[in-house]
Design a protein around this motif. Sequence first.
Motif, PDB file in Angstrom:
ATOM      1  N   CYS A 148      -7.513  -9.542 -86.789  1.00  0.00           N
ATOM      2  CA  CYS A 148      -8.976  -9.450 -86.703  1.00  0.00           C
ATOM      3  C   CYS A 148      -9.651 -10.814 -86.645  1.00  0.00           C
ATOM      4  O   CYS A 148     -10.839 -10.909 -86.319  1.00  0.00           O
ATOM      5  CB  CYS A 148      -9.524  -8.626 -87.862  1.00  0.00           C
ATOM      6  SG  CYS A 148      -9.175  -9.334 -89.486  1.00  0.00           S
ATOM      7  N   ASP A 149      -8.920 -11.893 -86.939  1.00  0.00           N
ATOM      8  CA  ASP A 149      -9.492 -13.239 -86.905  1.00  0.00           C
ATOM      9  C   ASP A 149      -9.392 -13.893 -85.532  1.00  0.00           C
ATOM     10  O   ASP A 149      -9.975 -14.954 -85.313  1.00  0.00           O
ATOM     11  CB  ASP A 149      -8.810 -14.141 -87.937  1.00  0.00           C
ATOM     12  CG  ASP A 149      -9.187 -13.781 -89.359  1.00  0.00           C
ATOM     13  OD1 ASP A 149     -10.290 -13.226 -89.561  1.00  0.00           O
ATOM     14  OD2 ASP A 149      -8.390 -14.050 -90.277  1.00  0.00           O
ATOM     15  N   LEU A 150      -8.632 -13.298 -84.607  1.00  0.00           N
ATOM     16  CA  LEU A 150      -8.489 -13.854 -83.259  1.00  0.00           C
ATOM     17  C   LEU A 150      -9.480 -13.194 -82.311  1.00  0.00           C
ATOM     18  O   LEU A 150      -9.724 -11.995 -82.406  1.00  0.00           O
ATOM     19  CB  LEU A 150      -7.066 -13.632 -82.739  1.00  0.00           C
ATOM     20  CG  LEU A 150      -5.951 -14.350 -83.477  1.00  0.00           C
ATOM     21  CD1 LEU A 150      -4.596 -13.872 -82.965  1.00  0.00           C
ATOM     22  CD2 LEU A 150      -6.087 -15.844 -83.294  1.00  0.00           C
ATOM     23  N   THR A 207      -3.253 -14.322 -69.152  1.00  0.00           N
ATOM     24  CA  THR A 207      -3.112 -15.476 -70.032  1.00  0.00           C
ATOM     25  C   THR A 207      -4.471 -15.688 -70.681  1.00  0.00           C
ATOM     26  O   THR A 207      -5.474 -15.832 -69.995  1.00  0.00           O
ATOM     27  CB  THR A 207      -2.677 -16.723 -69.258  1.00  0.00           C
ATOM     28  OG1 THR A 207      -1.387 -16.468 -68.685  1.00  0.00           O
ATOM     29  CG2 THR A 207      -2.575 -17.937 -70.177  1.00  0.00           C
ATOM     30  N   VAL A 208      -4.480 -15.659 -72.000  1.00  0.00           N
ATOM     31  CA  VAL A 208      -5.726 -15.706 -72.758  1.00  0.00           C
ATOM     32  C   VAL A 208      -5.687 -16.886 -73.715  1.00  0.00           C
ATOM     33  O   VAL A 208      -4.680 -17.138 -74.364  1.00  0.00           O
ATOM     34  CB  VAL A 208      -5.933 -14.394 -73.548  1.00  0.00           C
ATOM     35  CG1 VAL A 208      -7.212 -14.444 -74.370  1.00  0.00           C
ATOM     36  CG2 VAL A 208      -5.928 -13.196 -72.606  1.00  0.00           C
ATOM     37  N   ASP A 209      -6.804 -17.589 -73.802  1.00  0.00           N
ATOM     38  CA  ASP A 209      -6.996 -18.587 -74.850  1.00  0.00           C
ATOM     39  C   ASP A 209      -7.689 -17.867 -76.001  1.00  0.00           C
ATOM     40  O   ASP A 209      -8.819 -17.387 -75.852  1.00  0.00           O
ATOM     41  CB  ASP A 209      -7.871 -19.746 -74.369  1.00  0.00           C
ATOM     42  CG  ASP A 209      -7.122 -20.759 -73.544  1.00  0.00           C
ATOM     43  OD1 ASP A 209      -5.874 -20.726 -73.550  1.00  0.00           O
ATOM     44  OD2 ASP A 209      -7.777 -21.584 -72.894  1.00  0.00           O
ATOM     45  N   TRP A 210      -7.007 -17.787 -77.150  1.00  0.00           N
ATOM     46  CA  TRP A 210      -7.557 -17.122 -78.323  1.00  0.00           C
ATOM     47  C   TRP A 210      -8.201 -18.155 -79.226  1.00  0.00           C
ATOM     48  O   TRP A 210      -7.607 -19.186 -79.535  1.00  0.00           O
ATOM     49  CB  TRP A 210      -6.458 -16.396 -79.083  1.00  0.00           C
ATOM     50  CG  TRP A 210      -5.832 -15.314 -78.279  1.00  0.00           C
ATOM     51  CD1 TRP A 210      -4.687 -15.384 -77.546  1.00  0.00           C
ATOM     52  CD2 TRP A 210      -6.338 -14.004 -78.078  1.00  0.00           C
ATOM     53  NE1 TRP A 210      -4.452 -14.202 -76.914  1.00  0.00           N
ATOM     54  CE2 TRP A 210      -5.450 -13.325 -77.217  1.00  0.00           C
ATOM     55  CE3 TRP A 210      -7.471 -13.317 -78.549  1.00  0.00           C
ATOM     56  CZ2 TRP A 210      -5.647 -12.010 -76.822  1.00  0.00           C
ATOM     57  CZ3 TRP A 210      -7.661 -12.011 -78.157  1.00  0.00           C
ATOM     58  CH2 TRP A 210      -6.765 -11.362 -77.310  1.00  0.00           C
ATOM     59  N   PHE A 211      -9.426 -17.886 -79.669  1.00  0.00           N
ATOM     60  CA  PHE A 211     -10.107 -18.749 -80.633  1.00  0.00           C
ATOM     61  C   PHE A 211      -9.514 -18.481 -82.008  1.00  0.00           C
ATOM     62  O   PHE A 211      -9.418 -17.334 -82.450  1.00  0.00           O
ATOM     63  CB  PHE A 211     -11.606 -18.474 -80.646  1.00  0.00           C
ATOM     64  CG  PHE A 211     -12.325 -19.146 -81.783  1.00  0.00           C
ATOM     65  CD1 PHE A 211     -12.253 -20.518 -81.953  1.00  0.00           C
ATOM     66  CD2 PHE A 211     -13.078 -18.403 -82.668  1.00  0.00           C
ATOM     67  CE1 PHE A 211     -12.909 -21.146 -83.008  1.00  0.00           C
ATOM     68  CE2 PHE A 211     -13.745 -19.014 -83.720  1.00  0.00           C
ATOM     69  CZ  PHE A 211     -13.660 -20.381 -83.889  1.00  0.00           C
ATOM     70  N   VAL A 212      -9.076 -19.556 -82.670  1.00  0.00           N
ATOM     71  CA  VAL A 212      -8.503 -19.466 -84.013  1.00  0.00           C
ATOM     72  C   VAL A 212      -9.416 -20.248 -84.959  1.00  0.00           C
ATOM     73  O   VAL A 212      -9.406 -21.476 -84.956  1.00  0.00           O
ATOM     74  CB  VAL A 212      -7.070 -20.053 -84.058  1.00  0.00           C
ATOM     75  CG1 VAL A 212      -6.473 -19.878 -85.448  1.00  0.00           C
ATOM     76  CG2 VAL A 212      -6.186 -19.415 -82.998  1.00  0.00           C
TER      77      VAL A 212
END
Length: 118
Positions: free
Chosen positions: A39-41, A97-102
């Motif tokens: 849930c944090d991504l 291809t996804v850039d996930w915000f962390v």
Amino acid sequence: VAADPDGWHVSVGSSSLRLDRPPAALTGGERVVVGVRPCDLAPAAPGIPFDRRLRATVGRLEPLGASTRVLFALGGEPGTAFAAAVAVGTGVARHDTVDWFVPPDAIRLFDPVSGLAL
């Protein structure tokens, strides 16, 4: 985990995530297990710095009603699997291809032998 002039970073696949507060027990060079709750991504919005992004290719989608679990692996190495939970209609598809915000406060580090939180 490594320290450099820009601060502390942890390497995950081909990404290098900045740590705002590294655990006091680490001195640099240690191997750790990185944990982030699904849930944090979230898909990274334009302007999110690269040291806050985790790049991965979507392997599988699991519809869960109002949300979808997105499963992906990093670099093909065992133990580098992650999951994200996104709202239905986000537009994430298999093989994207996804850039996930962390978010920095979402990163958890664990000892790879004992499994204890650092």
